[in-house]
Design a protein around this motif. Structure first.
Motif, mmCIF file in Angstrom:
data_model
loop_
_atom_site.group_PDB
_atom_site.id
_atom_site.type_symbol
_atom_site.label_atom_id
_atom_site.label_comp_id
_atom_site.label_asym_id
_atom_site.label_seq_id
_atom_site.Cartn_x
_atom_site.Cartn_y
_atom_site.Cartn_z
ATOM 1 N N ALA A 200 0.830 -1.207 0.000
ATOM 2 C CA ALA A 200 0.000 0.000 0.000
ATOM 3 C C ALA A 200 0.866 1.260 0.000
ATOM 4 O O ALA A 200 0.577 2.228 -0.722
ATOM 5 N N ASP A 201 1.926 1.253 0.783
ATOM 6 C CA ASP A 201 2.835 2.400 0.781
ATOM 7 C C ASP A 201 3.493 2.588 -0.582
ATOM 8 O O ASP A 201 3.628 3.715 -1.083
ATOM 9 N N ALA A 202 3.892 1.447 -1.199
ATOM 10 C CA ALA A 202 4.510 1.546 -2.524
ATOM 11 C C ALA A 202 3.518 2.064 -3.562
ATOM 12 O O ALA A 202 3.869 2.879 -4.431
ATOM 13 N N ALA A 203 2.259 1.609 -3.489
ATOM 14 C CA ALA A 203 1.251 2.088 -4.437
ATOM 15 C C ALA A 203 0.995 3.583 -4.267
ATOM 16 O O ALA A 203 0.836 4.323 -5.247
ATOM 17 N N ALA A 204 0.961 4.035 -2.996
ATOM 18 C CA ALA A 204 0.764 5.469 -2.766
ATOM 19 C C ALA A 204 1.938 6.279 -3.316
ATOM 20 O O ALA A 204 1.757 7.344 -3.912
ATOM 21 N N THR A 205 3.143 5.771 -3.145
ATOM 22 C CA THR A 205 4.312 6.481 -3.673
ATOM 23 C C THR A 205 4.295 6.535 -5.196
ATOM 24 O O THR A 205 4.581 7.577 -5.808
ATOM 25 N N MET A 206 3.942 5.427 -5.836
ATOM 26 C CA MET A 206 3.881 5.415 -7.299
ATOM 27 C C MET A 206 2.743 6.285 -7.824
ATOM 28 O O MET A 206 2.844 6.837 -8.924
ATOM 29 N N ALA A 207 1.655 6.390 -7.043
ATOM 30 C CA ALA A 207 0.570 7.258 -7.472
ATOM 31 C C ALA A 207 0.986 8.724 -7.438
ATOM 32 O O ALA A 207 0.557 9.524 -8.286
ATOM 33 N N ARG A 208 1.826 9.093 -6.507
ATOM 34 C CA ARG A 208 2.301 10.480 -6.440
ATOM 35 C C ARG A 208 3.327 10.774 -7.525
ATOM 36 O O ARG A 208 3.406 11.880 -8.025
ATOM 37 N N THR A 209 4.109 9.756 -7.908
ATOM 38 C CA THR A 209 5.141 9.938 -8.939
ATOM 39 C C THR A 209 4.938 8.883 -10.014
ATOM 40 O O THR A 209 5.375 7.743 -9.866
ATOM 41 N N PRO A 210 4.237 9.200 -11.099
ATOM 42 C CA PRO A 210 3.994 8.196 -12.153
ATOM 43 C C PRO A 210 5.275 7.663 -12.788
ATOM 44 O O PRO A 210 5.287 6.561 -13.319
ATOM 45 N N THR A 211 6.349 8.440 -12.749
ATOM 46 C CA THR A 211 7.602 7.960 -13.350
ATOM 47 C C THR A 211 8.122 6.720 -12.636
ATOM 48 O O THR A 211 8.773 5.860 -13.244
ATOM 49 N N ALA A 212 7.858 6.614 -11.348
ATOM 50 C CA ALA A 212 8.323 5.441 -10.598
ATOM 51 C C ALA A 212 7.697 4.162 -11.128
ATOM 52 O O ALA A 212 8.337 3.106 -11.130
ATOM 53 N N LEU A 213 6.443 4.240 -11.607
ATOM 54 C CA LEU A 213 5.809 3.055 -12.172
ATOM 55 C C LEU A 213 6.512 2.611 -13.451
ATOM 56 O O LEU A 213 6.709 1.407 -13.680
ATOM 57 N N GLN A 214 6.907 3.567 -14.278
ATOM 58 C CA GLN A 214 7.641 3.213 -15.493
ATOM 59 C C GLN A 214 8.993 2.599 -15.162
ATOM 60 O O GLN A 214 9.426 1.626 -15.784
ATOM 61 N N LEU A 215 9.692 3.171 -14.172
ATOM 62 C CA LEU A 215 10.981 2.596 -13.766
ATOM 63 C C LEU A 215 10.801 1.178 -13.224
ATOM 64 O O LEU A 215 11.617 0.289 -13.488
ATOM 65 N N ARG A 216 9.740 0.977 -12.457
ATOM 66 C CA ARG A 216 9.492 -0.366 -11.929
ATOM 67 C C ARG A 216 9.187 -1.340 -13.049
ATOM 68 O O ARG A 216 9.599 -2.511 -13.014
#
Length: 295
Positions: A200-216
């Motif tokens: 849940a913490d990781a999802a919240a972080t990725m929601a704030r920074t969409p670039t993190a989802l692409q990096l992941r």
């Protein structure tokens, strides 16, 4: 003359040997003169007695290790067990050990057996298996109380083994297995709970920074490519999934002309059916064929 001297010398040696006794370092000697105990206790070394008048009794002061035979008993929670023990004791007063009791070793053994059966009846099965220190102390007090009057000091008492019936062993084995399974499930559930919090913490972080989802996503592609080189990974845009989830009316709106034409077609069959009823069946068939051609 010489044989007489030799005879006298031999008699003197025999008389001296009959009057001399040796007391070892770990022993004490008690002299009974005409059945009466002398006040003084003889220490280690050479002791002289009067043959035919005195009798020397030796008392061992070393610590004696006495095994107690296994005793059958029923615990307070009605479980049949067999328990054996070992007793460590020593004599601290040789006079009491010789006068107050006929055979102090046999007396200590009998007291130990009765005390062991008594402690079994007062205890639960769990106490016999897990709380042996307290039981050992209680058993030591029970044996030491009468032994003091005999000049005996109980150093310690240890319960050696507790034998259980086979049915009780199987029941305890099933109980232990169930307890281990319960702990394993609790640990697994706790791990899943912690993992869900982290996700849940990781999802919240990725929601704030969409670039993190692409990096992941790129990291996942690298990991899959490293494990299986023959695997082809094609990233699928999430926006396309959102587009597919929309209703058909939102994706492709229908023109107004087609809607009006569909309305006319839906209304034409009742009129055709009425006309067919008035003018006859052939007109109705021609209308049906014309409708099929228009479609």
């Amino acid at each position: 003359m010489v044989p007489l001297l030799i005879t006298v010398l031999l008699l003197a040696i025999a008389g001296f040997a009959a009057t001399v006794r040796i007391v070892r370092q770990f022993e004490r000697g008690l002299i009974f003169r005409l059945g009466r105990l002398q006040d003084e206790t003889r220490g280690p070394g050479m002791v002289l007695i009067v043959p035919g008048v005195d009798r020397l009794q030796k008392v061992n002061l070393q610590i004696v290790t006495m095994p107690v035979p296994a005793q059958d008993g029923i615990t307070r929670d009605n479980v049949t067990v067999k328990v054996d023990a070992v007793v460590y004791f020593r004599v601290f007063d040789p006079v009491r050990a010789a006068i107050n009791v006929q055979d102090y070793m046999f007396a200590v053994l009998q007291v130990a057996q009765t005390s062991l059966r008594s402690i079994i009846g007062k205890s639960d099965l769990d106490q016999l298996l897990t709380n042996r220190e307290r039981l050992n102390q209680g058993l030591e007090v029970m044996i030491d109380s009468p032994a003091i009057e005999w000049g005996i000091h109980i150093d310690r008492v240890e319960i050696k083994d507790v034998s259980l019936p086979e049915s009780m062993k199987r029941s305890m084995s099933r109980q232990a297995e169930a307890e281990r399974e319960r702990r394993a499930r609790i640990i697994t559930a706790d791990g899943e709970l912690q993992a869900s919090h982290k996700l849940a913490d990781a999802a919240a972080t990725m929601a704030r920074t969409p670039t993190a989802l692409q990096l992941r996503l790129l990291e996942t592609v690298v990991e899959v490519a490293a494990e299986k080189n023959s695997t082809l990974v094609l990233p699928f845009p999430v926006e396309l999934l959102r587009f597919l989830d929309r209703p058909e009316s939102a994706r492709s709106p229908v023109p107004a002309s087609e809607t009006e034409h569909a309305t006319e077609l839906s209304e034409s069959p009742p009129r055709a059916s009425l006309r067919g009823r008035e003018n006859g069946q052939p007109e109705f068939r021609r209308h049906t064929q014309r409708k099929y051609v228009e479609r």
